[in-house]
Design an enzyme around this catalytic site. Structure first.
Site, PDB file in Angstrom:
ATOM      1  N   GLN A 134     -10.253  -5.032  -5.378  1.00  0.00           N
ATOM      2  CA  GLN A 134      -9.027  -5.269  -6.161  1.00  0.00           C
ATOM      3  C   GLN A 134      -8.445  -6.582  -5.625  1.00  0.00           C
ATOM      4  O   GLN A 134      -8.011  -6.643  -4.465  1.00  0.00           O
ATOM      5  CB  GLN A 134      -8.037  -4.111  -5.939  1.00  0.00           C
ATOM      6  CG  GLN A 134      -6.757  -4.257  -6.736  1.00  0.00           C
ATOM      7  CD  GLN A 134      -5.667  -3.262  -6.291  1.00  0.00           C
ATOM      8  OE1 GLN A 134      -5.731  -2.694  -5.197  1.00  0.00           O
ATOM      9  NE2 GLN A 134      -4.679  -3.083  -7.139  1.00  0.00           N
ATOM     10  N   GLY A 163      -0.836  -2.381  -7.547  1.00  0.00           N
ATOM     11  CA  GLY A 163      -0.489  -0.988  -7.814  1.00  0.00           C
ATOM     12  C   GLY A 163      -1.718  -0.115  -7.994  1.00  0.00           C
ATOM     13  O   GLY A 163      -2.841  -0.602  -8.151  1.00  0.00           O
ATOM     14  N   ALA A 183      -8.282   2.555  -1.988  1.00  0.00           N
ATOM     15  CA  ALA A 183      -8.151   2.258  -0.552  1.00  0.00           C
ATOM     16  C   ALA A 183      -7.765   0.809  -0.303  1.00  0.00           C
ATOM     17  O   ALA A 183      -7.937   0.298   0.797  1.00  0.00           O
ATOM     18  CB  ALA A 183      -9.468   2.576   0.153  1.00  0.00           C
ATOM     19  N   ARG A 205     -20.188  14.677  28.611  1.00  0.00           N
ATOM     20  CA  ARG A 205     -20.139  13.421  27.857  1.00  0.00           C
ATOM     21  C   ARG A 205     -21.399  13.259  27.003  1.00  0.00           C
ATOM     22  O   ARG A 205     -22.345  14.034  27.129  1.00  0.00           O
ATOM     23  CB  ARG A 205     -19.949  12.269  28.835  1.00  0.00           C
ATOM     24  CG  ARG A 205     -18.540  12.269  29.457  1.00  0.00           C
ATOM     25  CD  ARG A 205     -18.406  11.220  30.532  1.00  0.00           C
ATOM     26  NE  ARG A 205     -18.862   9.920  30.080  1.00  0.00           N
ATOM     27  CZ  ARG A 205     -19.335   8.963  30.885  1.00  0.00           C
ATOM     28  NH1 ARG A 205     -19.404   9.177  32.194  1.00  0.00           N
ATOM     29  NH2 ARG A 205     -19.733   7.812  30.408  1.00  0.00           N
ATOM     30  N   ARG A 220       3.345   1.144   5.987  1.00  0.00           N
ATOM     31  CA  ARG A 220       4.189   2.108   6.697  1.00  0.00           C
ATOM     32  C   ARG A 220       3.513   2.653   7.960  1.00  0.00           C
ATOM     33  O   ARG A 220       4.159   3.237   8.809  1.00  0.00           O
ATOM     34  CB  ARG A 220       4.566   3.269   5.751  1.00  0.00           C
ATOM     35  CG  ARG A 220       5.592   2.870   4.694  1.00  0.00           C
ATOM     36  CD  ARG A 220       5.740   3.912   3.600  1.00  0.00           C
ATOM     37  NE  ARG A 220       4.725   3.785   2.552  1.00  0.00           N
ATOM     38  CZ  ARG A 220       4.617   4.599   1.501  1.00  0.00           C
ATOM     39  NH1 ARG A 220       5.464   5.609   1.366  1.00  0.00           N
ATOM     40  NH2 ARG A 220       3.678   4.415   0.589  1.00  0.00           N
ATOM     41  N   LYS A 267      -5.229   1.560   6.410  1.00  0.00           N
ATOM     42  CA  LYS A 267      -4.810   2.972   6.502  1.00  0.00           C
ATOM     43  C   LYS A 267      -5.966   3.963   6.438  1.00  0.00           C
ATOM     44  O   LYS A 267      -6.040   4.889   7.262  1.00  0.00           O
ATOM     45  CB  LYS A 267      -3.795   3.267   5.391  1.00  0.00           C
ATOM     46  CG  LYS A 267      -3.310   4.706   5.390  1.00  0.00           C
ATOM     47  CD  LYS A 267      -2.032   4.898   4.612  1.00  0.00           C
ATOM     48  CE  LYS A 267      -2.199   4.804   3.127  1.00  0.00           C
ATOM     49  NZ  LYS A 267      -0.962   5.163   2.411  1.00  0.00           N
TER      50      LYS A 267
HETATM   51  C1  UD1 Z   1       1.322   7.609  -4.838  1.00  0.00           C
HETATM   52  C2  UD1 Z   1       1.788   7.913  -6.276  1.00  0.00           C
HETATM   53  C3  UD1 Z   1       2.801   9.048  -6.250  1.00  0.00           C
HETATM   54  C4  UD1 Z   1       2.195  10.258  -5.568  1.00  0.00           C
HETATM   55  C5  UD1 Z   1       1.648   9.903  -4.182  1.00  0.00           C
HETATM   56  C6  UD1 Z   1       0.844  11.060  -3.617  1.00  0.00           C
HETATM   57  C7  UD1 Z   1       1.613   5.805  -7.481  1.00  0.00           C
HETATM   58  C8  UD1 Z   1       2.337   4.661  -8.052  1.00  0.00           C
HETATM   59  N1  UD1 Z   1       2.373   6.721  -6.864  1.00  0.00           N
HETATM   60  O1  UD1 Z   1       2.424   7.136  -4.114  1.00  0.00           O
HETATM   61  O2  UD1 Z   1       3.175   9.402  -7.578  1.00  0.00           O
HETATM   62  O3  UD1 Z   1       3.168  11.288  -5.481  1.00  0.00           O
HETATM   63  O4  UD1 Z   1       0.765   8.777  -4.249  1.00  0.00           O
HETATM   64  O5  UD1 Z   1       0.470  10.836  -2.288  1.00  0.00           O
HETATM   65  O6  UD1 Z   1       0.410   5.919  -7.602  1.00  0.00           O
HETATM   66  N2  UD1 Z   1      -3.607   1.460  -3.404  1.00  0.00           N
HETATM   67  C9  UD1 Z   1      -4.515   0.500  -3.830  1.00  0.00           C
HETATM   68  N3  UD1 Z   1      -4.054  -0.630  -4.420  1.00  0.00           N
HETATM   69  C10 UD1 Z   1      -2.736  -0.849  -4.647  1.00  0.00           C
HETATM   70  C11 UD1 Z   1      -1.818   0.122  -4.211  1.00  0.00           C
HETATM   71  C12 UD1 Z   1      -2.281   1.255  -3.598  1.00  0.00           C
HETATM   72  O7  UD1 Z   1      -5.725   0.681  -3.659  1.00  0.00           O
HETATM   73  O8  UD1 Z   1      -2.419  -1.903  -5.215  1.00  0.00           O
HETATM   74  C13 UD1 Z   1      -4.118   2.674  -2.755  1.00  0.00           C
HETATM   75  C14 UD1 Z   1      -3.622   2.880  -1.337  1.00  0.00           C
HETATM   76  O9  UD1 Z   1      -4.556   2.315  -0.426  1.00  0.00           O
HETATM   77  C15 UD1 Z   1      -3.572   4.407  -1.216  1.00  0.00           C
HETATM   78  C16 UD1 Z   1      -3.376   4.882  -2.629  1.00  0.00           C
HETATM   79  O10 UD1 Z   1      -3.658   3.795  -3.474  1.00  0.00           O
HETATM   80  O11 UD1 Z   1      -4.781   4.966  -0.713  1.00  0.00           O
HETATM   81  C17 UD1 Z   1      -1.940   5.354  -2.865  1.00  0.00           C
HETATM   82  O12 UD1 Z   1      -1.044   4.305  -2.535  1.00  0.00           O
HETATM   83  P1  UD1 Z   1       0.296   4.603  -1.742  1.00  0.00           P
HETATM   84  O13 UD1 Z   1       0.971   3.330  -1.502  1.00  0.00           O
HETATM   85  O14 UD1 Z   1       0.032   5.495  -0.594  1.00  0.00           O
HETATM   86  O15 UD1 Z   1       1.113   5.400  -2.879  1.00  0.00           O
HETATM   87  P2  UD1 Z   1       2.290   6.425  -2.651  1.00  0.00           P
HETATM   88  O16 UD1 Z   1       3.550   5.672  -2.434  1.00  0.00           O
HETATM   89  O17 UD1 Z   1       1.915   7.410  -1.626  1.00  0.00           O
HETATM   90 MG    MG Z   2       0.378   7.531  -0.262  1.00  0.00          MG
END
Ligand code: UD1
Ligand code: MG
Length: 450
Positions: A74, A79, A10, A316, A16, A23
């Site tokens: 983190q 990533g 998370a 309410r 986006r 998010k």
């Molecule tokens: C990711 C996967 C993709 C998969 C998709 C499914 C990777 C590289 N790609 O892409 O293969 O099909 O999910 O929905 O994993 N996050 C962190 N730290 C970071 C980056 C991300 O905690 O440094 C967390 C985000 O908060 C999120 C999750 O990891 O909850 C996934 O990240 P996101 O950027 O949504 O990855 P996708 O592009 O959707």
């Molecule tokens: Mg995602």
């Protein structure tokens, strides 16, 4: 049974979404996405849950604590693989099984997670895949000739041939041994299109260690990822469909289920009937035999057996309707107990009050509960008859069986069984109206001659 831990990723801001709010705090059916993922993990028998957050995300950590989860930080968003590795600070030398899940999957289900954990118990490592109608930007899952995982390729790194594969990476992964998983995650490299440590590449590292990953396949809805407002709206629609289907299956009647909006925690008993265009906010319970008619809005309310609500009613927080209560059109009830069989059928506000059993509240009645500073209580006795357009200026107590005259402004307590009249007395001036009309007619005639 092996101990199980869960890691929820998370730490991404979710750029986006174009939102100041992280998010995973965005809500689906009135529960933050994070809450949905935590609930699914609990359902899958996962005892320890660690939410990985970015350093500045105090609010996400508070939310995780509110749901009874642990947190890890983190330091930099390098990533998903790096994020999962960051959970080691919380899990230490935990050696049970671990399930890692993206935090942006509000429709994740416990049985999907359980299947993934079971699969990892056999193979060592397992990933969840699905076949979306539009594979778009999801990572592609490439299988070997035995149907085991060859590798996962991120969309941005994929060749045209790999992009043509419709099996996609869901964002749920299980490892039989958490210590092994952290060992693999620590070996990830970031030599890819995004310069990130990819969690989907852990299976490649495991393969080099002699562990071939298994793949379990689930449906598209369960694992849909939310990355934008449009996807959040799609997730909401899918969740609403799931919640409606469950209620219908439990014996709740709905004339037009597609127009009824539910909250993740809405409780409706069998044989309650919900009309079209009814909206449930959080914290509503509706007992059997109650009817909620069209265009009503309920939140934080309890509706007793056989009660009638609406059309166009608003309940309410703190509204409690006992058995057989009637709350009709354009009636608002807030923080008030309406006792058995009492009725307020039209155009009324009841707030900070008790309405005794069998009382009748006439149209236009208002509890004047607020003086601009404080809220005050109105107590209406059993069997009271509140005349139309009565203003009850709180604090005030209306005894059992009282009748108030229509149009009264009641500022003092009324003893049981009395009639309270508090309005200007009526005067009558004989012939006045006829004389008035004659004068006006004469004036008009005089003007016409000029
Ligand atoms: C990711 C996967 C993709 C998969 C998709 C499914 C990777 C590289 N790609 O892409 O293969 O099909 O999910 O929905 O994993 N996050 C962190 N730290 C970071 C980056 C991300 O905690 O440094 C967390 C985000 O908060 C999120 C999750 O990891 O909850 C996934 O990240 P996101 O950027 O949504 O990855 P996708 O592009 O959707
Ligand atoms: Mg995602």
């Amino acid at each position: 049974m092996t101990a199980k831990a869960g890691i929820i990723l998370a730490a991404g801001q979710g750029t986006r979404m174009k939102s100041a709010k992280p998010k995973v705090m965005h809500e689906v059916a009135h529960l933050p996405m994070l809450g949905h993922v935590i609930a699914a993990m609990r359902g899958a028998g996962i005892e320890r849950i660690v939410v990985v957050t970015a350093p500045q995300m105090e609010d996400v950590r508070a939310l995780a604590a509110h749901f009874g989860a642990e947190t890890a930080i983190q330091d930099k968003q390098l990533g998903t693989g790096h994020a999962a590795a960051s959970a080691k600070s919380a899990l230490g030398d935990f050696t049970g099984a671990v399930l890692i899940n993206n935090g942006d999957m509000p429709l994740a289900r416990a049985d999907m997670m359980r299947e993934s954990l079971d699969s990892a118990a056999k193979s060592g490592l397992s990933v969840v895949a699905f076949r979306p109608q539009d594979p778009a930007h999801y990572g592609r899952v490439i299988l070997d000739k035995d149907g085991l995982l060859d590798r996962i390729v991120e969309y941005k790194d994929a060749s045209a041939e790999q992009r043509a594969v419709d099996l996609c990476c869901a964002g749920t992964y299980s490892a039989a041994n958490a210590a092994k998983f952290f060992e693999w995650a620590a070996k990830l490299k970031s030599d890819n299109a995004q310069g990130e440590y990819y969690l989907p590449e852990v299976p490649l590292v495991a393969k080099a260690d002699g562990v071939k990953s298994a793949v379990t396949v689930t449906d598209e809805v369960t694992v849909m990822g939310v990355n934008s407002r449009a996807e959040l709206a799609l997730a909401e629609a899918a969740m609403q469909q799931r919640l409606r289907a469950k209620l219908l299956n439990d014996g709740v009647g709905m004339l037009a289920p597609e127009t009824v909006f539910l909250s993740h925690d809405t409780v409706i008993e069998a044989d309650a009937q919900i009309g079209p265009y009814v909206v449930f906010g959080p914290g509503v319970t509706v007992r059997g035999g109650a009817q909620i008619k069209s265009h009503s809005h309920l939140e934080g309310a309890e509706v007793g057996k056989g009660a009638l609500v609406g059309p166009y009613a608003r309940l309410r927080p703190g509204a409690v309707l006992e058995e057989d209560v009637h709350i009709g059109n354009f009636v608002e009830v807030k923080k008030a107990r309406i006792e058995k069989g009492a009725k307020a059928n039209h155009l009324t506000y009841i707030g900070d009050a008790r309405v005794g059993a069998g009382a009748n509240i006439g149209a236009g009645t208002i509890t004047c509960n607020y003086d601009g500073y404080d809220k005050h209580f109105t107590d209406i006795g059993a069997g009271a008859f509140i005349g139309s357009d009565t203003a009850l200026v709180a604090p005030v107590k209306i005894g059992d069986g009282v009748i108030t005259a229509a149009g009264s402004v009641i500022t003092k307590d009324v003893e049981a069984n009395a009639l309270a009249v508090a309005r200007g007395e009526q005067r009558q001036i004989a012939g006045w109206a006829a004389k008035f009309r004659a004068r006006k007619a004469a004036e008009k005639a005089a003007k016409g001659k000029k």
